[in-house]
Design an enzyme around this catalytic site. Structure first.
Site, PDB file in Angstrom:
ATOM      1  N   LYS A  74     -72.915  56.146 -35.694  1.00 24.51           N
ATOM      2  CA  LYS A  74     -72.510  56.954 -36.856  1.00 24.51           C
ATOM      3  C   LYS A  74     -73.274  58.279 -36.898  1.00 24.51           C
ATOM      4  CE  LYS A  74     -71.249  52.848 -39.592  1.00 24.51           C
ATOM      5  NZ  LYS A  74     -69.851  53.067 -39.986  1.00 24.51           N
ATOM      6  N   THR A 116     -63.644  54.046 -44.004  1.00 25.84           N
ATOM      7  CA  THR A 116     -62.899  54.062 -45.260  1.00 25.84           C
ATOM      8  C   THR A 116     -63.680  54.891 -46.282  1.00 25.84           C
ATOM      9  OG1 THR A 116     -63.891  51.901 -45.689  1.00 25.84           O
ATOM     10  CG2 THR A 116     -61.556  51.938 -45.094  1.00 25.84           C
ATOM     11  N   HIS A 131     -61.598  45.226 -35.495  1.00 26.38           N
ATOM     12  CA  HIS A 131     -62.316  46.268 -36.225  1.00 26.38           C
ATOM     13  C   HIS A 131     -63.237  47.111 -35.379  1.00 26.38           C
ATOM     14  CE1 HIS A 131     -61.263  45.378 -40.448  1.00 26.38           C
ATOM     15  NE2 HIS A 131     -61.059  44.164 -39.987  1.00 26.38           N
TER      16      HIS A 131
END
Ligand code: IMP
Length: 776
Positions: free
Chosen positions: A509, A611, A313
């Site tokens: 992020k 996602t 991941h």
């Protein structure tokens, strides 16, 4: 603006969530009253909203029981290959509404509650989130359960039922404060404890080598500080015991045969490891097969590799698990021996293939030397699995490059499985208005076959469809605005663009890049207050890991910017900045359907898939994003011209790394960037504590691994394009339609069908299991 429909009215209109069930209403009412009486032991004089929730949950649950038992019996009769998805996280959120939607019972339940004078949404709001995860990885596991069930796989999720979920986040004076999530306080109607199946899990102790094999003795229970490693071994040990128990009683096990034929294990069992967290399944399976079942090492290893598969991941080095050998030696001494033996044989194979290449042996070892010896769990997983997959194409490619030695030696192991989301929860349940508008045009089959959304392309110039899509978005925005006003006491302009970034707070992020855009936009409005600025409500939400100082400072910066911007009369309601407190599955379900713009702005090469990006796309938001993770495939599916793509590509990031990234070059060259940074550094947003953000500024200027400034200029230009398009609602909505039409690939049904065929060796079926006899 029209008044939003009440939820009751809305449900009445909606066929995709089960009009067929209306005839059940009187049965449902009866069963609800029966549960209130016999299960809750209450009457309507004393029942609370929570009691009504529990009565309804139990009523709905009854509809699952017969199906569940019949399904299990069917699996025993047919004995298909079983799939075991092992994950330290299952981020399930709430269950009641999802179950009603999946059973087609929602309208009937709503009508039943209405007739009883109860408001179903109020009851639903009594349910605690099952917050047994942190973010994407855990939510992926939950979406996969939905898809595995929908595709008729004999699949099981194994995880830990934590007594406390992820903390509840409170914002106090602008800072994150963590509160314990006591989610089981009132009981959990969605579980069935099976204490009769309890199995021992051993820790500590020592090994004894006897002529007839090795014994692990003098073990103890749950003491000491190694809680995480214990949890990881705990779930693996308990799971394998259950898998082997079931294998032994299956037709292919030993029911008719005296001794279990373990050579059939890989034909009847697939084990998927969700990241390295359950990596101990590999040495544990070896221990069971060799020490307990007395298989020889070679046979056991062949079985183990053919049974296990590993999903990676992340390639961020700080997120890769490396357990100190010392800790292992203490807690799991036998497993350490097994890992050493796996490594010895693995390095022998490497040496045979690449004679004399000592450096390669060092790079590929499961044991990292130098300083404290550590076990590299990713290496263990790669060596012990027959398939290794990344979670989006770009990430799978990066993974191959990152562990190139392993790829070179066994290229056949490496695969891609682009993540997906379940359209039941993330469209039909959370955005019934949109699901209905779609179903009116293309029927309801898209719910089980999301590729059918492509059929919407032919409506892209259909004025009525464009109007319907825009209307649903506006209704969702109004509803979310009401929710924010009720829960956060903030008033927002529902005609402004809802610009949303919700995800864990992390440097990679780049919530900080978003902050720099906010400040730049604010300064522009202040400089030219009479211009027609596109009004924006910028919402940022997400939890910071309690020990991650920088992430907590980022939250403080966002709230500080909000305090200044939101109270500036010159700006008015043209720009508002809201920190969405306690972002979690349930808040995502409310907020995502209301978003116009989805911020997916990680540094290229750092976000494995994402996602959340897919959830926004499916719910009719446009994406502003970098070419990272699944954004790349979203652009492929919807057409790059229908997303707002900006910034460095992976190659550019690598080239910049080679050249050397110097933040001050951008700072000196770009006056608006300089102004924003100077404001943060000079206390403009923290007048009472001018140096509050000096660490953040120092990081951005001197050791920013994620190169925020390098993408600033292009990001701001791209945001200008967003503003321009938003002024043209029809063109905006057309792009939304192209995006929704391109979402087919991002159903977790597609992802799971690929895992099934390409890793697990099972065929998904939509074969219906014979209807249960509901009476028993
Ligand atoms: P497990 O898969 O062994 O955990 O069992 C789960 C459920 O499968 C049981 O509660 C039964 O409903 C069903 N089941 C277990 N063994 C059999 C069998 O031998 N035949 C049919 N159904 C079974």
């Amino acid at each position: 603006m029209s008044k939003p429909l009440s939820d009751h009215d809305r449900r009445k209109q909606i066929s995709v969530r089960g009009l067929a069930g209306i005839e059940n209403v009187s049965d449902l009412k009866q069963n609800f009253n029966r549960h209130l009486h016999f299960t809750l032991v209450k009457d309507r004089n004393v029942a609370t909203k929570r009691d009504y929730y529990f009565a309804l949950a139990n009523t709905v649950r009854d509809h699952l029981i017969g199906r569940w038992i019949r399904t299990q019996q069917y699996y025993y009769e047919k004995d298909p290959k079983r799939v075991y998805y092992i994950s330290l996280e299952f981020y399930m959120g709430r269950t009641l509404q999802n179950t009603m939607v999946n059973l087609g019972l929602e309208n009937a339940c709503d009508e039943a509650m209405y007739q009883l004078g109860l408001e179903m949404e109020e009851l639903e709001d009594m349910e605690e989130d099952a917050g047994l995860g942190n973010g994407g990885l855990g939510r992926l596991a939950a979406c996969f359960l939905d898809s595995m069930a929908s595709l008729g796989l004999a699949a099981y999720g194994y995880g830990i039922r934590y007594e406390f979920g992820i903390f509840n986040q409170k914002i106090v004076n602008g800072w994150q404060v963590e509160e314990a999530d006591d989610w089981l306080r009132y009981g959990n109607p969605w579980e069935k404890a099976r204490p009769e199946y309890m199995r021992p899990v051993h820790f500590y102790g020592r090994t004894e080598h006897h002529p007839d094999g090795v014994k692990w003795v003098d073990t103890q229970f749950f003491e000491g500080k190694e809680l995480r490693l214990k949890q990881e071994y705990f779930v693996v040990s308990a799971t394998l015991q259950d898998i082997i128990r079931r294998f032994k009683v299956s037709k292919f096990g030993s029911r008719e045969i005296a001794r279990t034929d373990f050579s059939k294990l890989p034909d009847k069992v697939a084990i998927q490891l969700n990241d390295t967290h359950p990596a101990m399944a590999i040495p544990e399976l070896m221990r069971v097969l060799v020490d307990e079942e007395k298989l020889n090492w070679e046979t056991a290893w062949d079985i183990c590799v053919r049974t296990c598969a590993y999903t990676n991941h992340t390639v961020l080095p700080e997120a890769l698990e490396r357990w100190p050998v010392e800790l292992f030696a203490h807690l799991l001494p036998r497993h350490l021996e097994i890992v050493y033996e796996i490594n010895r044989r693995h390095l022998e194979r490497v040496a045979a293939k690449y004679p004399g290449d000592v450096d390669r042996l060092r790079r590929m070892s499961l044991i990292e030397e130098g300083g404290q010896k550590r076990i590299n769990m990713a290496h263990l997983c790669i060596v012990g699995s027959h398939a290794v997959n990344g979670v989006a194409q770009i990430h799978s490619d990066i993974l191959k490059a990152t562990v190139y030695d392993f790829y070179e030696m066994e290229p056949h192991k490496f695969q891609n499985k682009t993540n997906g989301i379940t359209p039941r929860r993330w469209l039909v349940m959370c955005n019934p208005g949109l699901a209905e508008v779609i179903a009116e045009r293309i029927g309801e089959d898209f719910i089980r076959d999301l590729d059918q959304l492509r059929n919407l392309i032919k409506f892209v110039n259909d004025e009525a469809f464009i109007r319907d899509i825009a209307k649903v978005k506006q209704e969702n925005k109004m509803k979310f605005a009401v929710h924010l006003e009720e829960h956060y006491k903030v008033k927002i302009n529902p005609n402004s663009m809802f610009d949303v970034q919700v995800k864990r707070i992390h440097e990679y992020k780049r919530q900080l890049l978003n902050c720099l855009h906010i400040i730049t936009y604010y300064n522009r409005i202040k400089k030219d207050p009479n211009k027609q600025w596109t009004p924006r409500t910028i919402m940022i939400g997400g939890k910071a890991a309690p020990g991650y100082h920088t992430a907590k400072m980022i939250i403080r910066l966002i709230t500080a910017i909000g305090e200044v911007v939101n109270n500036d009369p010159v700006v008015g309601d043209r720009l508002k900045v809201i920190f969405l407190e306690n972002y979690r599955v349930t808040l995502a379900e409310k907020g995502i359907p209301a978003a116009d713009l989805s911020e997916q702005i990680s540094t290229a090469g750092t976000e494995a898939s994402g996602t959340g990006n897919m959830k926004f796309m499916l719910n009719g938001a446009l994406t502003i994003g970098t070419m990272d993770g699944a954004n790349v495939e979203m652009a492929e599916e919807a057409g790059e011209e229908n997303l707002f793509i900006f910034g460095m590509r992976v190659d550019d990031v690598e080239a910049l790394d080679k050249r050397g990234y110097h933040a001050e070059e951008y700072y000196n060259r770009l006056p608006e960037l300089k102004q924003a940074i100077d404001q943060i550094a000079g206390g403009f947003f923290s007048p009472k504590q001018p140096d509050l953000f000096k660490e953040i500024v120092n990081m951005l200027m001197h050791h920013d691994r994620f190169k925020v400034f390098a993408d600033y200029e292009d990001y701001i230009k791209c945001q200008e394009k967003v503003n321009a398009l938003y002024k043209n609602p029809k063109e905006w909505t057309k792009k939304v339609i192209y995006n929704i039409a391109g979402c087919g690939k991002f159903s977790s049904d597609r992802t799971i069908a690929q895992y099934a065929r390409e890793i697990w060796g099972v065929e998904p079926t939509l074969e219906k299991i014979p209807a249960p006899d509901d009476k028993h």
